[in-house]
Design a protein around this motif. Sequence first.
Motif, PDB file in Angstrom:
ATOM      1  N   CYS A 116       0.818  -1.213   0.000  1.00 19.45           N
ATOM      2  CA  CYS A 116       0.000   0.000   0.000  1.00 19.45           C
ATOM      3  C   CYS A 116       0.851   1.263   0.000  1.00 19.45           C
ATOM      4  O   CYS A 116       0.514   2.248  -0.666  1.00 19.45           O
ATOM      5  N   ALA A 128      -5.825  -3.758  -7.016  1.00 19.40           N
ATOM      6  CA  ALA A 128      -7.084  -3.524  -6.308  1.00 19.40           C
ATOM      7  C   ALA A 128      -7.794  -4.847  -6.027  1.00 19.40           C
ATOM      8  O   ALA A 128      -8.314  -5.059  -4.923  1.00 19.40           O
ATOM      9  N   ARG A 129      -7.784  -5.735  -7.000  1.00 22.74           N
ATOM     10  CA  ARG A 129      -8.409  -7.051  -6.827  1.00 22.74           C
ATOM     11  C   ARG A 129      -7.677  -7.860  -5.756  1.00 22.74           C
ATOM     12  O   ARG A 129      -8.295  -8.494  -4.905  1.00 22.74           O
ATOM     13  N   ARG A 139      -9.351  -6.383   2.780  1.00 27.82           N
ATOM     14  CA  ARG A 139     -10.098  -5.122   2.919  1.00 27.82           C
ATOM     15  C   ARG A 139     -10.259  -4.653   4.361  1.00 27.82           C
ATOM     16  O   ARG A 139     -10.557  -3.500   4.601  1.00 27.82           O
ATOM     17  N   LEU A 192      -5.936  -6.689  -3.272  1.00 25.39           N
ATOM     18  CA  LEU A 192      -6.130  -6.072  -1.967  1.00 25.39           C
ATOM     19  C   LEU A 192      -7.520  -6.299  -1.403  1.00 25.39           C
ATOM     20  O   LEU A 192      -7.718  -6.148  -0.188  1.00 25.39           O
ATOM     21  N   THR A 193      -8.491  -6.674  -2.230  1.00 17.35           N
ATOM     22  CA  THR A 193      -9.831  -6.939  -1.694  1.00 17.35           C
ATOM     23  C   THR A 193      -9.812  -8.090  -0.699  1.00 17.35           C
ATOM     24  O   THR A 193     -10.664  -8.159   0.185  1.00 17.35           O
ATOM     25  N   ARG A 194      -8.843  -8.966  -0.819  1.00 21.92           N
ATOM     26  CA  ARG A 194      -8.712 -10.067   0.151  1.00 21.92           C
ATOM     27  C   ARG A 194      -8.353  -9.550   1.541  1.00 21.92           C
ATOM     28  O   ARG A 194      -8.524 -10.241   2.529  1.00 21.92           O
ATOM     29  N   GLN A 233      -7.786   2.654  -0.647  1.00 20.92           N
ATOM     30  CA  GLN A 233      -8.921   2.414  -1.544  1.00 20.92           C
ATOM     31  C   GLN A 233      -9.415   3.661  -2.282  1.00 20.92           C
ATOM     32  O   GLN A 233      -9.641   3.586  -3.492  1.00 20.92           O
ATOM     33  N   VAL A 249      -5.120  -0.838   3.584  1.00 20.80           N
ATOM     34  CA  VAL A 249      -5.951  -1.033   2.387  1.00 20.80           C
ATOM     35  C   VAL A 249      -7.109  -0.036   2.399  1.00 20.80           C
ATOM     36  O   VAL A 249      -7.402   0.593   1.374  1.00 20.80           O
ATOM     37  N   LYS A 250      -7.759   0.121   3.534  1.00 21.06           N
ATOM     38  CA  LYS A 250      -8.865   1.079   3.634  1.00 21.06           C
ATOM     39  C   LYS A 250      -8.400   2.489   3.285  1.00 21.06           C
ATOM     40  O   LYS A 250      -9.116   3.243   2.625  1.00 21.06           O
TER      41      LYS A 250
END
Length: 119
Positions: free
Chosen positions: A58, A84-85, A91, A87-89, A100, A96-97
């Motif tokens: 990040c 982005a995909r 979240r 990092l959704t793991r 985003q 990550v927040k």
Amino acid sequence: MSIVTGWCLHDLGRPGAAAQVLDRECQRIAPHALRTRTRYGMRRALAHAAAGEIEHACVIAGELLDVMTTVPSATVTVDIRRLARELTRFRASRAVKKLQPALARALNDSRVRADGSNR
């Protein structure tokens, strides 16, 4: 080793080794080569994320997303989508927040450029 070797290691499922190579090789990219620095830097962030080093990924991505406005690149946009995909793991991660909104802006800006809407 070369920067391409680092990316190949990622594709071969060795993200930790890829991150190490990309860390070293990205330092060798000339400061004025913004597109190259952004392209391989984003891949470096992706390798770190895939290796589970989310906070570091990040930080790297955050430093590069601002450059996207000055050096738009379809290839980098693909890598941002991949990051982005990935990092959704994670979240729930604070890093990550925090990242985003910048990821969303970069992807939205790339869609606007692709549509020709900001010309």
